[in-house]
Design an enzyme around this catalytic site. Structure first.
Site, PDB file in Angstrom:
ATOM      1  CB  SER A 127     -22.176   9.255   2.185  1.00  0.00           C
ATOM      2  OG  SER A 127     -21.524   8.235   1.528  1.00  0.00           O
ATOM      3  CG  HIS A 148     -17.394   8.142   4.579  1.00  0.00           C
ATOM      4  ND1 HIS A 148     -17.150   9.403   4.097  1.00  0.00           N
ATOM      5  CD2 HIS A 148     -18.294   7.593   3.731  1.00  0.00           C
ATOM      6  CE1 HIS A 148     -17.879   9.604   3.003  1.00  0.00           C
ATOM      7  NE2 HIS A 148     -18.576   8.520   2.761  1.00  0.00           N
ATOM      8  CD  GLU A 160     -14.561  11.858   5.623  1.00  0.00           C
ATOM      9  OE1 GLU A 160     -14.282  13.006   5.250  1.00  0.00           O
ATOM     10  OE2 GLU A 160     -15.723  11.396   5.536  1.00  0.00           O
ATOM     11  CG  ASN A 198     -19.314  13.661   0.870  1.00  0.00           C
ATOM     12  OD1 ASN A 198     -18.679  13.865  -0.164  1.00  0.00           O
ATOM     13  ND2 ASN A 198     -19.772  12.469   1.194  1.00  0.00           N
TER      14      ASN A 198
HETATM   15  N1  LIG Z   1     -21.036   5.076  -3.928  1.00  0.00           N
HETATM   16  C1  LIG Z   1     -20.290   5.962  -3.308  1.00  0.00           C
HETATM   17  O1  LIG Z   1     -19.650   6.819  -3.926  1.00  0.00           O
HETATM   18  C2  LIG Z   1     -20.188   5.933  -1.807  1.00  0.00           C
HETATM   19  C3  LIG Z   1     -19.047   6.482  -1.186  1.00  0.00           C
HETATM   20  C4  LIG Z   1     -18.928   6.395   0.213  1.00  0.00           C
HETATM   21  C5  LIG Z   1     -19.950   5.821   0.942  1.00  0.00           C
HETATM   22  N2  LIG Z   1     -21.066   5.340   0.313  1.00  0.00           N
HETATM   23  C6  LIG Z   1     -22.096   4.726   1.169  1.00  0.00           C
HETATM   24  O2  LIG Z   1     -21.910   3.299   1.129  1.00  0.00           O
HETATM   25  C7  LIG Z   1     -23.168   2.638   1.232  1.00  0.00           C
HETATM   26  C8  LIG Z   1     -23.366   1.745   0.033  1.00  0.00           C
HETATM   27  O3  LIG Z   1     -23.306   2.506  -1.138  1.00  0.00           O
HETATM   28  P1  LIG Z   1     -23.063   1.833  -2.575  1.00  0.00           P
HETATM   29  O4  LIG Z   1     -22.757   2.945  -3.509  1.00  0.00           O
HETATM   30  O5  LIG Z   1     -22.122   0.685  -2.450  1.00  0.00           O
HETATM   31  O6  LIG Z   1     -24.526   1.279  -2.884  1.00  0.00           O
HETATM   32  P2  LIG Z   1     -24.959   0.115  -3.886  1.00  0.00           P
HETATM   33  O7  LIG Z   1     -26.370   0.378  -4.249  1.00  0.00           O
HETATM   34  O8  LIG Z   1     -23.941  -0.052  -4.969  1.00  0.00           O
HETATM   35  O9  LIG Z   1     -24.891  -1.201  -2.965  1.00  0.00           O
HETATM   36  C9  LIG Z   1     -25.721  -1.443  -1.864  1.00  0.00           C
HETATM   37  C10 LIG Z   1     -25.894  -2.944  -1.731  1.00  0.00           C
HETATM   38  O10 LIG Z   1     -26.567  -3.199  -0.485  1.00  0.00           O
HETATM   39  C11 LIG Z   1     -27.488  -4.249  -0.710  1.00  0.00           C
HETATM   40  N3  LIG Z   1     -28.496  -4.162   0.363  1.00  0.00           N
HETATM   41  C12 LIG Z   1     -29.511  -3.278   0.490  1.00  0.00           C
HETATM   42  N4  LIG Z   1     -30.167  -3.490   1.653  1.00  0.00           N
HETATM   43  C13 LIG Z   1     -29.545  -4.532   2.268  1.00  0.00           C
HETATM   44  C14 LIG Z   1     -29.740  -5.199   3.512  1.00  0.00           C
HETATM   45  N5  LIG Z   1     -30.716  -4.845   4.348  1.00  0.00           N
HETATM   46  N6  LIG Z   1     -28.898  -6.202   3.839  1.00  0.00           N
HETATM   47  C15 LIG Z   1     -27.901  -6.571   3.001  1.00  0.00           C
HETATM   48  N7  LIG Z   1     -27.682  -5.976   1.798  1.00  0.00           N
HETATM   49  C16 LIG Z   1     -28.490  -4.968   1.455  1.00  0.00           C
HETATM   50  C17 LIG Z   1     -28.016  -4.017  -2.106  1.00  0.00           C
HETATM   51  O11 LIG Z   1     -28.554  -5.203  -2.652  1.00  0.00           O
HETATM   52  C18 LIG Z   1     -26.764  -3.566  -2.840  1.00  0.00           C
HETATM   53  O12 LIG Z   1     -26.069  -4.652  -3.408  1.00  0.00           O
HETATM   54  C19 LIG Z   1     -24.219   3.750   1.381  1.00  0.00           C
HETATM   55  O13 LIG Z   1     -24.439   3.989   2.735  1.00  0.00           O
HETATM   56  C20 LIG Z   1     -23.525   4.942   0.723  1.00  0.00           C
HETATM   57  O14 LIG Z   1     -24.021   6.176   1.210  1.00  0.00           O
HETATM   58  C21 LIG Z   1     -21.196   5.357  -1.026  1.00  0.00           C
END
Ligand SMILES: NC(=O)c1ccc[n+]([C@@H]2O[C@H](COP(=O)([O-])OP(=O)(O)OC[C@H]3O[C@@H](n4cnc5c(N)ncnc54)[C@H](O)[C@@H]3O)[C@@H](O)[C@H]2O)c1
Length: 396
Positions: A127, A148, A160, A198
């Site tokens: 993000s 995204h 995106e 964003n």
């Molecule tokens: N939550 C949102 O609203 C949102 C929206 C769009 C994009 N994002 C992006 O998506 C990505 C994930 O966000 P999320 O909210 O799902 O996070 P989250 O914390 O819910 O999930 C992340 C997962 O990745 C795992 N993880 C961490 N390091 C790892 C590795 N090296 N190898 C494999 N697994 C690993 C963790 O155990 C966890 O289960 C981030 O980059 C975030 O910025 C989030």
């Protein structure tokens, strides 16, 4: 490099986003490999996907047979992944959705690159980091793109699609087409902080906080103004409490820092104090509002003499951001309006809204703010000025 319906899709990271993206890809007919570095994460993800599908079955939008077929397409083995990423060897596309940490993402991409076929495409769901910084970890970085998704991915249509400086440009139309095939709404966005949504959405929160800080209106009244006069589904304070003030504040800080501290994106001290106090919103029981048992949400002042200037000020700042994003070629006017309606459910595209109100009128609101405050934060976008002068439009 070909992205097609037959390919296996890998998803690394089985958290909120990864599980949703896996569901989207499986719903579109792909076999999916979903993996996570933490034990128990994939089981939890499968549980969440099943729960979501139960709701769909309950509403008659999905049959149990179809749900079972979909689930059977997802290979979400329980063993956590570490250095061995051979599980992704058969994937034509791998989407990364791990923790938002550049060094973790770079380490993963480095390992992924040697584990997949030379023509597999690698995508990041970041993000707030640049796609360039993630891609730079790879030797063959030209096959890295940004995809995204928005949370929850199975529900929100927007994706995106983000090229970067060194991408193989021929990949971009097929990435766009694939997202469309998945039933989603793809928009192209440049590799700039916050991409489209964003970035442009920042004043919805930031300007509302500024209005609150100055005591012009309280949170319930600002929320009421944006919903009643603007048709937004949630007011800014309700929405920040829903998203989590920690998450919302982190995004604002990241955009502010990434734009070399442009005052337009300056974070709010009020929000920072809420985060410091642990008033994170709904999830912690308190935010701008009190959600604890027995607490009540204060009533707004339903007075249009207060509400109208609030609404016009926030909307003018949003339109200014959208216009500036066109000026800086972040995306096309059409994609910018699509992004805000499909990614964050805005009632209208901001550029079309500006044209409906009259670009000259919106420019007047901004000029009055800049005149009063003398702050760079309120500088009108040169594109607004040009359009007002020429009496043209954004879509001409
Ligand atoms: N939550 C949102 O609203 C949102 C929206 C769009 C994009 N994002 C992006 O998506 C990505 C994930 O966000 P999320 O909210 O799902 O996070 P989250 O914390 O819910 O999930 C992340 C997962 O990745 C795992 N993880 C961490 N390091 C790892 C590795 N090296 N190898 C494999 N697994 C690993 C963790 O155990 C966890 O289960 C981030 O980059 C975030 O910025 C989030």
């Amino acid at each position: 490099m070909a992205l097609d319906r037959e390919m296996v899709v890998g998803v690394v990271g089985a958290g909120a986003m990864g599980s949703g993206i896996a569901q989207v890809a499986a719903s579109a007919g792909h076999r999916v490999v979903l993996a996570d570095a933490n034990a128990g994460a994939t089981a939890k993800a499968l549980g969440n996907i099943e729960k979501g599908m139960e709701r769909e079955i309950g509403k008659g939008r999905l049959t149990r047979e179809a749900a079972n077929v979909l689930l059977a397409r997802i290979d979400a083995r329980a063993e956590p992944i570490a250095d061995d990423l051979s599980r992704f060897a058969s994937c034509g596309l791998v989407i990364e959705a791990i923790v938002e940490d550049l060094s973790a993402k770079q380490a993963l991409f480095k390992k992924l690159e040697s584990s997949v076929a030379p023509d597999a495409v690698l995508a990041t769901n970041t993000s707030s980091l640049s796609v360039a910084s993630v891609a730079s970890a790879c030797t063959h970085s030209e096959r890295v793109i940004g995809l995204h998704f928005f949370n929850p991915a199975p529900v929100l249509p927007l994706v995106e699609v983000v090229p970067w400086l060194g991408v193989d440009q021929s990949l971009m139309p097929s990435a766009h087409a694939l997202v469309k095939q998945w039933g989603k709404t793809p928009v192209f966005a440049s590799d700039t902080p916050g991409f489209i949504v964003n970035r442009i959405a920042r004043p919805f929160y930031g300007e509302s906080l500024r209005i609150l800080e100055e005591g012009i209106a309280d949170a319930p009244t600002i929320d009421w103004a944006m919903k009643e006069l603007g048709g937004f589904r949630m007011g800014p304070f309700e929405l920040m409490d829903f998203i989590g003030n920690d998450v919302n504040y982190a995004v604002t800080r990241s955009v502010f820092e990434s734009f070399f501290y442009d005052p337009r994106y300056k974070p709010s001290l009020t929000q920072r104090r809420l985060v410091e106090a642990g008033f994170l919103g709904r999830k912690s029981g308190r935010g701008y509002y009190d959600y604890r048992d027995g607490a009540t949400i204060p009533a707004p002042t339903k007075d249009s003499a207060v509400a109208r200037p609030v609404f016009e000020r926030v909307l003018a700042m949003l339109i200014n951001e959208a216009a500036d994003a066109v000026l800086m070629r972040v995306a096309s006017p059409t994609d910018i309006d699509l992004a805000m309606t499909k990614g964050v459910n805005y009632p209208k595209g901001l550029l079309a809204w500006a044209e409906e109100i009259g670009v000259e009128k919106v420019l007047g609101w901004l000029e009055a703010l800049q005149d009063e405050y003398g702050e760079d934060r309120y500088r009108p976008s040169p594109l607004l000025k040009r359009i007002a002068r020429s009496r043209g439009g954004f879509f001409a």
